[in-house]
Design a protein around this motif. Structure first.
Motif, PDB file in Angstrom:
ATOM      1  N   LEU A 139       0.659  -1.138  -0.060  1.00 42.19           N
ATOM      2  CA  LEU A 139       0.113  -0.179   0.087  1.00 42.19           C
ATOM      3  C   LEU A 139       1.021   1.254   0.131  1.00 42.19           C
ATOM      4  O   LEU A 139       2.075   1.292   0.976  1.00 42.19           O
ATOM      5  N   ASN A 140       0.565   2.036  -0.924  1.00 36.94           N
ATOM      6  CA  ASN A 140       1.371   3.416  -1.125  1.00 36.94           C
ATOM      7  C   ASN A 140       2.746   3.235  -1.820  1.00 36.94           C
ATOM      8  O   ASN A 140       3.283   4.206  -2.031  1.00 36.94           O
ATOM      9  N   ALA A 141       2.933   2.034  -2.291  1.00 41.07           N
ATOM     10  CA  ALA A 141       4.154   2.029  -3.042  1.00 41.07           C
ATOM     11  C   ALA A 141       4.010   2.776  -4.537  1.00 41.07           C
ATOM     12  O   ALA A 141       2.896   2.813  -5.096  1.00 41.07           O
ATOM     13  N   PRO A 142       4.768   3.594  -4.963  1.00 45.68           N
ATOM     14  CA  PRO A 142       4.519   4.516  -6.007  1.00 45.68           C
ATOM     15  C   PRO A 142       4.530   3.639  -7.147  1.00 45.68           C
ATOM     16  O   PRO A 142       5.152   2.517  -7.499  1.00 45.68           O
ATOM     17  N   TYR A 143       3.569   4.202  -8.386  1.00 46.90           N
ATOM     18  CA  TYR A 143       3.661   3.468  -9.728  1.00 46.90           C
ATOM     19  C   TYR A 143       5.031   3.552 -10.406  1.00 46.90           C
ATOM     20  O   TYR A 143       5.606   4.607 -10.390  1.00 46.90           O
ATOM     21  N   PHE A 151       9.291  -0.437  -3.623  1.00 45.00           N
ATOM     22  CA  PHE A 151       9.905   0.730  -4.110  1.00 45.00           C
ATOM     23  C   PHE A 151       9.259   1.473  -5.300  1.00 45.00           C
ATOM     24  O   PHE A 151       9.902   2.541  -5.843  1.00 45.00           O
ATOM     25  N   GLY A 152       8.784   0.590  -6.111  1.00 45.88           N
ATOM     26  CA  GLY A 152       7.818   1.227  -7.410  1.00 45.88           C
ATOM     27  C   GLY A 152       7.512  -0.063  -8.150  1.00 45.88           C
ATOM     28  O   GLY A 152       8.230  -1.023  -8.306  1.00 45.88           O
ATOM     29  N   LEU A 153       6.137   0.068  -8.660  1.00 47.22           N
ATOM     30  CA  LEU A 153       5.790  -1.195  -9.238  1.00 47.22           C
ATOM     31  C   LEU A 153       4.632  -0.770 -10.255  1.00 47.22           C
ATOM     32  O   LEU A 153       3.797   0.410  -9.961  1.00 47.22           O
ATOM     33  N   ASP A 154       4.101  -1.486 -11.171  1.00 49.00           N
ATOM     34  CA  ASP A 154       3.105  -1.273 -12.115  1.00 49.00           C
ATOM     35  C   ASP A 154       1.972  -2.272 -11.549  1.00 49.00           C
ATOM     36  O   ASP A 154       2.006  -3.288 -10.713  1.00 49.00           O
ATOM     37  N   CYS A 155       0.722  -1.917 -12.321  1.00 51.69           N
ATOM     38  CA  CYS A 155      -0.401  -2.692 -11.737  1.00 51.69           C
ATOM     39  C   CYS A 155      -0.261  -4.142 -11.839  1.00 51.69           C
ATOM     40  O   CYS A 155      -0.778  -5.033 -10.922  1.00 51.69           O
ATOM     41  N   SER A 156       0.272  -4.707 -12.884  1.00 54.21           N
ATOM     42  CA  SER A 156       0.480  -6.189 -13.024  1.00 54.21           C
ATOM     43  C   SER A 156       1.487  -6.805 -12.332  1.00 54.21           C
ATOM     44  O   SER A 156       1.634  -8.067 -11.796  1.00 54.21           O
ATOM     45  N   GLY A 157       2.638  -5.752 -12.000  1.00 56.09           N
ATOM     46  CA  GLY A 157       3.725  -6.288 -11.163  1.00 56.09           C
ATOM     47  C   GLY A 157       3.361  -6.315  -9.694  1.00 56.09           C
ATOM     48  O   GLY A 157       3.629  -7.322  -8.950  1.00 56.09           O
ATOM     49  N   HIS A 219      -5.086  -1.338  -5.993  1.00 54.27           N
ATOM     50  CA  HIS A 219      -4.594  -1.451  -7.306  1.00 54.27           C
ATOM     51  C   HIS A 219      -3.417  -0.475  -7.191  1.00 54.27           C
ATOM     52  O   HIS A 219      -3.130   0.529  -6.730  1.00 54.27           O
ATOM     53  N   GLY A 220      -2.717  -0.665  -8.506  1.00 55.18           N
ATOM     54  CA  GLY A 220      -1.463   0.192  -8.563  1.00 55.18           C
ATOM     55  C   GLY A 220      -2.032   1.277  -9.659  1.00 55.18           C
ATOM     56  O   GLY A 220      -2.273   1.256 -10.928  1.00 55.18           O
ATOM     57  N   HIS A 221      -2.192   2.667  -9.297  1.00 55.81           N
ATOM     58  CA  HIS A 221      -2.604   3.788 -10.049  1.00 55.81           C
ATOM     59  C   HIS A 221      -1.900   5.052  -9.736  1.00 55.81           C
ATOM     60  O   HIS A 221      -2.811   5.558  -8.580  1.00 55.81           O
ATOM     61  N   ARG A 225      -3.118   1.858  -4.204  1.00 58.24           N
ATOM     62  CA  ARG A 225      -4.152   2.562  -3.343  1.00 58.24           C
ATOM     63  C   ARG A 225      -5.536   1.763  -3.454  1.00 58.24           C
ATOM     64  O   ARG A 225      -5.718   0.803  -4.116  1.00 58.24           O
ATOM     65  N   ILE A 226      -6.525   2.219  -2.618  1.00 58.57           N
ATOM     66  CA  ILE A 226      -7.653   1.560  -2.515  1.00 58.57           C
ATOM     67  C   ILE A 226      -8.856   2.399  -3.055  1.00 58.57           C
ATOM     68  O   ILE A 226      -9.026   3.525  -2.699  1.00 58.57           O
ATOM     69  N   ASP A 227      -9.699   1.790  -3.828  1.00 57.89           N
ATOM     70  CA  ASP A 227     -10.931   2.452  -4.402  1.00 57.89           C
ATOM     71  C   ASP A 227     -11.992   1.819  -4.466  1.00 57.89           C
ATOM     72  O   ASP A 227     -11.984   0.735  -4.109  1.00 57.89           O
ATOM     73  N   ARG A 228     -13.191   2.471  -4.859  1.00 57.70           N
ATOM     74  CA  ARG A 228     -14.299   1.670  -4.989  1.00 57.70           C
ATOM     75  C   ARG A 228     -14.479   1.136  -6.302  1.00 57.70           C
ATOM     76  O   ARG A 228     -13.883   1.256  -7.314  1.00 57.70           O
ATOM     77  N   LEU A 229     -15.323  -0.395  -6.310  1.00 63.41           N
ATOM     78  CA  LEU A 229     -15.329  -0.965  -7.659  1.00 63.41           C
ATOM     79  C   LEU A 229     -16.951  -1.088  -7.699  1.00 63.41           C
ATOM     80  O   LEU A 229     -17.598  -1.698  -6.832  1.00 63.41           O
ATOM     81  N   ASP A 230     -17.393  -0.715  -8.901  1.00 63.91           N
ATOM     82  CA  ASP A 230     -18.682  -1.221  -9.096  1.00 63.91           C
ATOM     83  C   ASP A 230     -18.936  -1.744 -10.586  1.00 63.91           C
ATOM     84  O   ASP A 230     -17.996  -2.063 -11.140  1.00 63.91           O
ATOM     85  N   HIS A 231     -20.082  -1.778 -10.986  1.00 62.14           N
ATOM     86  CA  HIS A 231     -20.283  -2.401 -12.274  1.00 62.14           C
ATOM     87  C   HIS A 231     -19.647  -1.787 -13.732  1.00 62.14           C
ATOM     88  O   HIS A 231     -19.539  -2.351 -14.501  1.00 62.14           O
TER      89      HIS A 231
END
Length: 253
Positions: A139-143, A151-157, A219-221, A225-231
């Motif tokens: 959590l809070n790792a930079p993209y 120390f840095g990663l992308d969404c799929s990493g 997810h990594g963005h 971070r943590i966000d809401r997920l809907d349809h």
């Protein structure tokens, strides 16, 4: 030829150049085949996910084919803390990141540097209930495009390493991961730890995250971070808009 990463984090590049795009990283202890080689660069294929790219010849060590095959058969042992250290006989320390591979340390033919490790380890399948606990460590790792560490990663990493630390194998890119597992018809069918995939206007999978309870996603963005997920997809409460369009939910485990 075969090799092993004996440094903490090595960039895996699209082309044999220091200026080339970093598409992924090779972490300490990861082993690979060398597909071709120039005087400065080697194109490799990682044993874990068959991902290919170029690394600097000065940033790995050659191992024998029997030792490569041995590492393919022994259980994966990984560093389980955000950062730990391996020590050499001269008492010099080298930091290694979460998810670094330690399987070779007990094999004297491979561990020629006599690295020693006394930190937290994880090995084997831990179960789906541990997926989110591991995800929160990032959590809070930079993209970082191509990154695989806190120390840095992308969404799929991010998703690949979380699953790897729990004993499961995901491919490297989001589009590759989307081919794995069982598709679910509705969000309501999902469980914490399942993966949600998102596409662009052309229909290409470009993003992935890990589903949490109560319609949240990690997810990594910009950062993990943590966000809401809907349809419709991912809703960012800070910007009051959807940032990613939901394509499919997959149950991998």
């Amino acid at each position: 030829m075969f090799g092993i990463c004996n440094l903490a984090i090595v960039p895996l590049r699209l082309e044999p150049s220091d200026r080339s795009e970093m598409t992924s990283q090779v972490l300490f202890g990861e082993h690979f085949k060398v597909l071709e080689q120039t005087h400065k660069w080697s194109r490799i294929e990682l044993a874990f996910d068959s991902y290919t790219g170029w690394i600097d010849n000065k940033q790995f060590r050659v191992i024998s084919e029997p030792n490569y095959n041995y590492l393919n058969t022994v259980p994966a042992v990984l560093n389980a803390d955000l950062i730990e250290y391996v020590a050499t006989p001269g008492n010099s320390l080298m930091p290694i990141p979460l998810g670094a591979s330690l399987s070779f340390l007990d094999h004297t033919d491979i561990n020629v540097e006599n690295f020693a490790f006394e930190g937290m380890k994880t090995t084997g399948i831990t179960g789906k209930q541990n997926i989110l606990r591991t995800a929160f460590m990032y959590l809070n790792a930079p993209y970082l495009w191509g990154g695989k560490t806190p120390f840095g990663l992308d969404c799929s990493g991010f998703t690949q390493m979380v699953y790897k630390l729990n004993g499961y194998k995901l491919q490297r890119d989001a589009s590759q991961q989307a081919t794995q597992g069982e598709a679910l018809s509705f969000i309501e069918e999902s469980e914490p730890g399942d993966l949600a995939f998102f596409d662009n206007e052309e229909g290409h999978i470009i993003h992935v995250g890990i589903i949490m309870e109560d319609n949240y996603i990690i997810h990594g963005h910009g950062k993990v971070r943590i966000d809401r997920l809907d349809h419709l997809g991912i809703y960012n409460a800070e910007t009051r808009r959807h940032t990613h369009k939901l394509r499919v939910i997959k149950k991998i485990i």
